[in-house]
Design an enzyme around this catalytic site. Structure first.
Site, short mmCIF file in Angstrom:
data_model
loop_
_atom_site.label_atom_id
_atom_site.label_comp_id
_atom_site.label_asym_id
_atom_site.label_seq_id
_atom_site.Cartn_x
_atom_site.Cartn_y
_atom_site.Cartn_z
N ASP A 1 -3.59 2.53 -5.75
CA ASP A 1 -2.47 2.40 -4.84
C ASP A 1 -2.06 0.90 -3.80
O ASP A 1 -0.75 1.31 -2.86
CB ASP A 1 -1.97 3.87 -4.07
CG ASP A 1 -3.64 3.46 -2.63
OD1 ASP A 1 -4.29 2.94 -3.44
OD2 ASP A 1 -3.67 4.72 -2.31
N GLU A 2 -2.51 0.39 -4.48
CA GLU A 2 -2.89 -1.14 -3.46
C GLU A 2 -2.86 -2.83 -4.03
O GLU A 2 -3.45 -2.72 -4.51
CB GLU A 2 -3.82 -1.46 -2.87
CG GLU A 2 -4.43 -0.62 -1.02
CD GLU A 2 -5.79 -0.44 -0.40
OE1 GLU A 2 -5.60 -1.15 -0.40
OE2 GLU A 2 -6.05 0.35 0.03
N ASP B 1 0.62 -1.09 0.07
CA ASP B 1 -0.21 0.14 0.55
C ASP B 1 1.16 1.79 -0.47
O ASP B 1 1.80 1.21 1.37
CB ASP B 1 -0.72 -0.22 1.13
CG ASP B 1 -1.90 1.11 1.70
OD1 ASP B 1 -1.99 1.66 0.48
OD2 ASP B 1 -2.68 1.14 2.09
#
Length: 416
Positions: A112-113, A10
DNA sequence: TCTGGGGTCCTAGGACCC
DNA sequence: TCTGGGGTCCTAGGACCC
C-alpha cells in the site's frame, strides 16, 4: 528549483478502504469506513489480529495488531472482514498504474505504499504540489479510495510528510520546514525507531525528533553503533537512497504459520514443515532463483523462539533437497516441547539461469527439476491443491501452507 | 483466549586462516 | 615456548518495517 523531488504515496487504512470501495462498487449500501469495522484474521485459527481498522473503530480504541477478542470487547457489534489479498493486490496495482502515468521511476515499498521520483519533471508537470493533488484526486475519484501524498527532497522526508495528517491529504516536508513540522513530533514516530529504541532514547532525555536532531552524533554512534548515526541523520532530514524499481533485489523467501493446535510429535512437525517447504520452494522457482541458505524457525507455546540455519554446499531450487535440509535443521534444534508456530525460509539467492549440474547424480537432479516444474505448472493452472503428496492423505495438515489465506495462492510476481 | 505473517538489516561471537 | 592480531565466513538473534 530543487535538486530532487520525491513523492510518498500511501493508501489510507489500505485493506479496509479497499474492501469498502470494492463492496460499494458491487452494490453494498454500507460504507465500511463509516462504521466500526476491521479487516482481521480468524480467531479459531489463532491468527486473529486487527490488520486494518476504520476511523469509527479507531475512535473506540481499537488498534492495529490487537487480538480480535479484545477488539470485540471494546465493540461487540464490530464488523469483521476476512482479508482478501488478491483484491488488495489488484487495488495496489491500479494505484501504481496511475502513479506511473506521471512518475518516470516508481518504487513499490509495500502493498500500500510507493515512492515516486519526480526529479527533473518540472517542465513536464509544473508545480509538484499541484501534481500531488492531481494524482491523489485521480486515485480517489477513479478507484474509490483515498491516499496521502508526502512531497519532499528525499524518500525519508517524503514518507514522514505523508504521515502528518490523514486521510486524503497532501503534505510537504522540505528541509526548511523541519523545525516547524518535524522536530516537535514524539521520538517514536521517526521511521526506524520502534518499541525497543524509544524507551532507550527517552531515558537519555530524548523525547522528540528535534531532541534527537540536536544530539551529538558521535555520542549516539558510541551508544548505539552504526544505527545511532543513521537515526541522527534521519532526525536531521538526511537520507539519500535512490528510488529504485522494485524488480531487483529480493533477498529471501519464507513462509511461516501458527498451528491450529500446539504440536509435540516429530512426524506431524515434519509434515507441516514439508507443506511450508512446498510453498517456499514454489515461490523460489517462480522468482527465477535458487537458494544457498535454508533456515527453520520454531516458536514454542511460551512464545520462546529459536532459529537454525545452514549454508548449502551448492545452490538449489528443488523441493526435496530443500526439505531434507529443513528436516535436519528442525531435528537439530527442537527441544521436544510443544510447538506453536513453524517457519521455513530460504536466502542467499542466485539466478537459476546460472544453474549448474552437480557433478554427482546428474540424472537424479535433472529428474527432480523436471518434476518440480511439472507440479508448479499444474498448481498454477488448477490450484495449489490439485496435486498433493500422498503423505498428506488422511492427515489434518494442508499439503501446501503459507502465503495468503485459504484461497489458492496467487503468485505475487504474476499480479503485482 | 495473550501477541500474525512477510520481509530487511545489523551485531556479536566462534571458527578458521595467515 | 603460553598464545598476537587482522581478516573473513558462518550462525543466532534482535530490531525494525508494513
Amino acid at each position: 528549483m530543487r535538486d530532487r523531488i520525491v513523492f510518498h504515496i500511501d493508501a489510507n487504512s489500505a485493506y479496509l478502504s479497499w474492501e469498502a470501495a470494492y463492496r460499494l462498487s458491487h452494490g453494498d449500501t454500507i460504507d465500511l469506513r463509516e462504521i466500526p469495522a476491521i479487516v482481521g484474521g480468524d480467531p479459531v485459527k489463532r491468527s486473529g489480529i486487527v490488520l486494518a481498522k476504520s476511523i469509527p473503530a479507531k475512535k473506540l480504541g481499537i488498534a492495529t495488531g490487537e487480538v480480535l477478542w479484545k477488539a470485540l470487547q471494546k465493540c461487540p457489534n464490530l464488523k469483521i472482514i476476512k482479508p482478501n489479498y488478491s483484491l488488495y493486490m489488484k487495488c495496489s496495482k491500479a494505484m501504481n498504474e496511475i502513479i506511473s502515468e506521471y512518475a518516470p521511476q516508481v518504487q513499490r515499498f509495500s502493498i500500500d505504499e510507493s515512492f515516486a521520483e519526480f526529479t527533473g519533471t518540472n517542465k513536464l508537470w509544473g508545480d509538484p504540489v499541484q501534481l500531488a493533488y492531481t494524482i491523489k484526486n485521480r486515485i480517489r475519484d477513479e478507484l474509490g479510495f483515498t491516499v496521502n501524498i508526502g512531497v519532499s527532497s528525499n524518500k525519508l522526508l517524503a514518507k514522514m510528510a505523508g504521515e502528518l495528517r490523514k486521510p486524503d491529504m497532501v503534505h510537504t516536508l522540505f528541509p526548511e520546514e523541519l523545525e516547524e513540522k518535524f522536530w516537535p513530533l514524539p521520538i517514536g514516530e521517526l521511521y526506524g525507531i520502534g518499541r525497543a529504541t524509544t524507551p532507550k532514547l527517552q531515558r537519555q532525555g530524548i523525547m522528540t525528533i528535534g531532541d534527537l536532531a540536536r544530539m551529538d552524533s558521535e555520542f549516539l554512534q558510541y551508544k548505539l553503533g552504526k544505527y545511532g548515526l543513521v537515526i541522527w541523520k534521519y532526525a536531521n532530514g538526511i537520507e539519500d537512497s535512490m528510488t529504485r524499481e522494485a524488480t531487483d533485489g529480493i533477498k529471501g523467501i519464507g513462509n511461516s504459520s501458527t498451528l491450529k493446535k500446539d504440536l509435540d510429535d516429530r512426524e506431524t512437525a515434519h509434515l507441516f514443515l514439508l507443506s511450508l517447504t512446498e510453498m517456499v520452494s514454489m515461490r523460489l522457482r517462480d522468482s527465477g532463483n535458487m537458494c544457498g541458505l535454508v533456515s527453520v524457525s520454531i516458536k514454542y507455546t511460551d512464545l520462546g523462539k529459536v532459529s537454525h540455519q545452514r549454508k548449502l554446499f551448492y545452490s538449489t531450487d528443488n523441493t526435496n533437497e530443500i526439505f531434507n535440509e529443513v528436516r535436519r535443521l528442525f531435528d537439530e534444534s527442537w527441544n521436544n516441547e510443544a510447538i506453536r508456530h513453524l517457519g521455513v525460509r530460504v536466502s542467499h539467492l542466485s539466478s537459476s539461469d546460472d544453474y549448474q549440474l552437480p557433478i554427482l547424480d546428474t540424472e537424479k537432479f535433472e529428474k527432480n527439476r523436471n518434476l518440480d516444474s511439472t507440479i508448479d505448472d499444474l498448481r498454477l493452472r488448477f490450484g495449489k491443491n490439485s496435486i498433493i503428496r500422498s503423505s498428506f492423505l488422511h492427515t489434518p495438515i494442508k499439503p501446501v501452507t503459507g502465503g495468503v489465506g485459504e484461497d489458492d495462492y496467487l503468485m505475487m510476481g504474476s499480479i503485482l
